[in-house]
Scaffold this active site. Sequence first.
Site, mmCIF file in Angstrom:
data_model
loop_
_atom_site.group_PDB
_atom_site.id
_atom_site.type_symbol
_atom_site.label_atom_id
_atom_site.label_comp_id
_atom_site.label_asym_id
_atom_site.label_seq_id
_atom_site.Cartn_x
_atom_site.Cartn_y
_atom_site.Cartn_z
ATOM 1 N N MET A 1 1.103 -1.042 0.267
ATOM 2 C CA MET A 1 -0.316 0.127 0.292
ATOM 3 C C MET A 1 0.689 1.504 0.147
ATOM 4 O O MET A 1 1.798 1.507 1.103
ATOM 5 C CB MET A 1 -0.865 0.095 0.869
ATOM 6 C CG MET A 1 -2.075 0.997 0.964
ATOM 7 S SD MET A 1 -3.294 0.808 2.453
ATOM 8 C CE MET A 1 -2.132 0.848 4.414
ATOM 9 N N SER A 75 3.823 -6.209 4.113
ATOM 10 C CA SER A 75 2.513 -5.787 4.345
ATOM 11 C C SER A 75 1.222 -6.448 3.405
ATOM 12 O O SER A 75 1.128 -7.778 3.534
ATOM 13 C CB SER A 75 2.492 -4.661 3.656
ATOM 14 O OG SER A 75 1.446 -3.746 4.628
ATOM 15 N N GLN A 76 0.485 -6.237 2.649
ATOM 16 C CA GLN A 76 -0.442 -6.637 2.067
ATOM 17 C C GLN A 76 -0.015 -7.212 1.361
ATOM 18 O O GLN A 76 -0.622 -7.996 0.845
ATOM 19 C CB GLN A 76 -1.598 -4.569 1.522
ATOM 20 C CG GLN A 76 -1.120 -4.173 0.652
ATOM 21 C CD GLN A 76 -2.252 -3.574 -0.432
ATOM 22 O OE1 GLN A 76 -2.478 -3.028 0.594
ATOM 23 N NE2 GLN A 76 -1.939 -2.502 -1.698
ATOM 24 N N ASP A 195 4.178 -2.530 15.695
ATOM 25 C CA ASP A 195 3.586 -2.245 14.879
ATOM 26 C C ASP A 195 2.029 -1.006 14.390
ATOM 27 O O ASP A 195 1.460 -1.320 15.758
ATOM 28 C CB ASP A 195 2.817 -3.437 13.518
ATOM 29 C CG ASP A 195 2.445 -2.928 12.662
ATOM 30 O OD1 ASP A 195 2.192 -1.905 12.197
ATOM 31 O OD2 ASP A 195 2.902 -3.489 11.388
ATOM 32 N N HIS A 251 6.105 -0.955 11.488
ATOM 33 C CA HIS A 251 5.478 -1.725 10.676
ATOM 34 C C HIS A 251 6.718 -1.847 9.820
ATOM 35 O O HIS A 251 7.240 -0.804 9.444
ATOM 36 C CB HIS A 251 4.555 -0.902 10.163
ATOM 37 C CG HIS A 251 3.967 -1.807 8.756
ATOM 38 N ND1 HIS A 251 3.579 -3.169 9.030
ATOM 39 C CD2 HIS A 251 3.714 -1.658 7.586
ATOM 40 C CE1 HIS A 251 3.103 -3.729 7.707
ATOM 41 N NE2 HIS A 251 3.373 -2.291 7.042
#
Length: 270
Positions: A1, A75-76, A195, A251
């Site tokens: 993202m 991540s995503q 995170d 993160h």
Amino acid sequence: MGDTCCTPFSLGVFKDFVEKQIPGVYINSLMIGNSVVEDMENGFFMYANSQVDYACAKVAEDPKLRNGFNAIGFSQGSQFLRALVQRCGHKLGPIRNLITLGGQHQGVYGLPHCGAYQHATCDYVRRLLNYAAYYGWVQKSLVQATYWHDPLDEVTYKRYSEFIADINNEREVNVTYVTNLKSIDHFVMVKFDNDSMVQPRETEWFGFYAPGQATKVLGLRDTELYIKDRLGLKAMDKAGKLVFLSQPGDHLRFDRQWFIDVILKPYLLN
């Protein structure tokens, strides 16, 4: 993202780093679209299922990956890459290890950098998002809506989530998903203990809020998904294929030497 496959200040740096550690290694850093700009935009607005289909086709047509490869998601990209393994892994070269850093495997229910989980404003805004997240047009036009997981209304989530509920086999069990995921050597999940982007953080280890509330978090082994083994994770766990790693930072913040010692040497040099 908000990132791309190849920019020299993010994933491009990581690609160069791994290439220096493993001379001669081939890395395909997937670009979703025809340019770096499209790749970034698609991380927000390209339907998640179309992204997975696109990635499956790109990997399948790459001759250098036909004899097998390791897969790393950030991540995503973690849950999208897992979807690739589950949906088209049988059509690709053998996938040895799936490594995810800061992934949202059970979805998210919260806002980035919104402070304490119980902050009143955070809860109000996420309820607003929850009101629209499962509308069909939102699922198809906003990527993050496809892994929005409302623990207060599991029935609606399972019925209308067009991506995360599907790849987690929370409706009818897709046997291909189970077979393909169980075929890999290891499923490595990295959680970032501080995170501030992902809520709950335990989703990075496949945990999530207990159904019906948004305070108590269940670890993977206490979830219905694991107990009923709808995705094969319980069987993989017993076979020693699930690996849970953590880092103390925010993160995607990790030390390069840690990555060399804990991930690269055990899982990428094979």
